[in-house]
Design an enzyme around this catalytic site. Structure first.
Site, PDB file in Angstrom:
ATOM      1  N   GLU A 146      39.279  47.241  33.466  1.00 35.80           N
ATOM      2  CA  GLU A 146      40.171  46.756  32.413  1.00 35.80           C
ATOM      3  C   GLU A 146      40.686  47.950  31.601  1.00 35.80           C
ATOM      4  OE1 GLU A 146      39.904  43.702  28.575  1.00 35.80           O
ATOM      5  OE2 GLU A 146      38.094  44.601  29.397  1.00 35.80           O
ATOM      6  N   HIS A 147      39.769  48.749  31.091  1.00 37.27           N
ATOM      7  CA  HIS A 147      40.096  49.958  30.332  1.00 37.27           C
ATOM      8  C   HIS A 147      39.607  51.175  31.111  1.00 37.27           C
ATOM      9  CE1 HIS A 147      40.636  47.502  26.615  1.00 37.27           C
ATOM     10  NE2 HIS A 147      39.593  46.837  27.069  1.00 37.27           N
TER      11      HIS A 147
ATOM     12  N   HIS B 116      72.352  22.439  57.415  1.00 39.60           N
ATOM     13  CA  HIS B 116      72.590  23.793  56.910  1.00 39.60           C
ATOM     14  C   HIS B 116      73.804  24.406  57.611  1.00 39.60           C
ATOM     15  CE1 HIS B 116      68.540  23.485  55.256  1.00 39.60           C
ATOM     16  NE2 HIS B 116      68.639  24.691  54.713  1.00 39.60           N
TER      17      HIS B 116
ATOM     18  N   HIS C 100      30.916  45.066  22.847  1.00 38.93           N
ATOM     19  CA  HIS C 100      31.528  43.745  22.720  1.00 38.93           C
ATOM     20  C   HIS C 100      30.511  42.623  22.940  1.00 38.93           C
ATOM     21  CE1 HIS C 100      35.885  43.987  22.022  1.00 38.93           C
ATOM     22  NE2 HIS C 100      35.805  45.183  22.571  1.00 38.93           N
TER      23      HIS C 100
END
Length: 439
Positions: free
Chosen positions: A334-335, A427, A266
């Site tokens: 990632e992978h 409350h 890449h």
């Protein structure tokens, strides 16, 4: 073993050396943050004019402000340029990706009776707008268009756009535009990098401001998203590609080398390791890498060799499976590809990974393009807490509650006790006997 390929023996590394193997390009964003800050500021102040200037400076593209948005004529011209085989592959991938993400989409609403007469649940809605970022600096990626845009469209996002850097001739890659149309996106804008993030964070005369940005990019883009996180949702951390291929002794080391190159090619800022407990597999992989490189383009060889011969890639030899998967889980890739004749035996060992691809017939290539599961994955160890991009990233839910008259008294009693203990007078009063006067 070939000296040029980085080779690491885990049991011989110091703690500091092991920690260094876990680093990524974007682990230290300090220098990028300094560089992108003035880019962001210029886009904020000058809008379209800044985008045109940066297109010239960073992309070599001489475009005008009127050319920032891709025209219908450009879409039509792109359709004529894409060959039949590529078009078929885009449609095949889009169909698988769409099926996968349609199955993820929740129903409109869920409700459960948590106590008698007390109902709680969620109502699911799409986010209003998103910018899908598609990088181009190291290639053209119609597959990234499909991975980003299809889940957004499936989720029902009202306005989904694509931002992508222009080529030197001012055009957008033809297959990218075809993929955009296939995904259901008609708004595509010519800008990339930090300036694209700034443009959708602030909005310009041409680009709309968006609620969120998704998609992978360079450290400059990652840095810009960090600086602008108070302006738009930066999405999952998705920086330069990274992978680990784990291979046991049941597979050929040359096959492991082949798959190791997938993410390494890449770019020089990628990270990729082969992790194995077999010296024979390690040696075979290192021997095979030059053979694989001999059949690749000069550019991809340059990218992958920089990674595999550098400090963030190579071959890692572990003493045993425990050591191998301790390293893998610390890295949180990632992978993660598991090369084994019985890949399933290792799945239980994996705690941190964006995706896990099991067996010799499941290379990352399939996941990146056509399997259907999303290939936009958390990087830089974010897989320890972050999931892959999905329909859920383009949706939100609001809590919905309803209490019946019969269910109210018991809940009111317990809530009154806690409100009183914590000192919240209003409350407590809202669930006290006082309420009965108004019902």
């Amino acid at each position: 073993m070939t000296a040029n390929i980085s080779f690491w023996q885990l049991d011989q590394l110091s703690g500091e050396q092991r920690e260094q193997l876990l680093q990524r390009t974007e682990s230290d964003l300090a220098p990028y943050l300094q560089q992108v800050a003035p880019i962001i500021d210029q886009v904020r102040q000058q809008g379209d004019r800044a985008l045109v200037e940066f297109a010239q400076r960073f992309d070599g593209a001489a475009i005008s402000t009127e050319q920032l948005r891709v025209s219908e004529a450009e879409f039509e011209a792109a359709a004529a340029l894409v060959d039949a085989d590529t078009l078929e592959a885009i449609r095949y991938a889009a169909d698988n990706i769409r099926r996968y993400h349609q199955a993820q989409k929740p129903g409109e609403m869920t409700m459960q009776e948590i106590r008698s007469g007390a109902f709680v649940g969620e109502r699911f809605l799409p986010i209003p707008s998103v910018a899908c970022y598609v990088p181009r600096g190291k290639g053209s990626f119609p597959s990234v268009v499909l991975m980003n845009a299809i889940p957004a469209v499936v989720a029902g996002v009202e306005r989904a756009i694509i931002v992508t850097p222009p080529g030197a001739d001012g055009s957008v890659d033809a297959a990218t535009l075809v993929a955009a149309k296939e995904a259901g996106i008609t708004e595509v804008y010519k800008c990339g990098g930090a300036q694209a993030v700034a443009a959708v964070a602030y909005g310009t005369e041409t680009l709309p401001r968006c609620s969120k940005i998704v998609g992978p990019g360079s450290p400059w883009m990652v840095a810009a998203k960090r600086l602008l996180a108070d302006r738009l949702d930066p999405g999952i951390p998705a920086g330069p590609s990274e992978s680990i291929v784990f291979a046991d002794a049941s597979v050929d080391g040359a096959l492991a080398a082949l798959d190791l190159l997938i993410e390494a090619e890449h770019g020089p800022d990628s990270s990729a390791y082969l992790v194995t407990t077999s010296p024979e597999v390690a040696e075979a992989a290192i021997r095979a890498l030059p053979e694989h490189w001999a059949e690749m383009s000069e550019q991809r060889v340059a990218f992958s060799s920089t990674v595999l011969c550098g400090p963030m890639g190579g071959v890692v030899l572990a003493a045993d499976n425990d050591a191998a998967f301790d390293f893998i889980n610390d890295y949180g890739p990632e992978h993660l590809q598991i090369l084994s004749q019985d890949g399933w035996q290792y799945l239980g060992r994996v705690k941190n990974a964006g995706e896990v691809l099991l067996g010799p017939h499941s290379p990352s290539t399939l996941g990146n393009f056509v399997l259907g599961c999303n290939a936009v994955l958390p990087t830089s160890a974010a897989a320890k807490t972050v999931s892959p991009l999905s329909v859920h990233d383009f949706m939100k839910f609001m809590s919905v509650a309803y209490v019946t008259e019969s269910g109210y008294p018991e809940l009111a009693k317990q809530a009154h006790r806690l409100a009183t203990y914590e000192g919240f007078d209003a409350h407590a009063a809202a669930v006290s006997e006082k309420r009965k006067r108004y019902l």
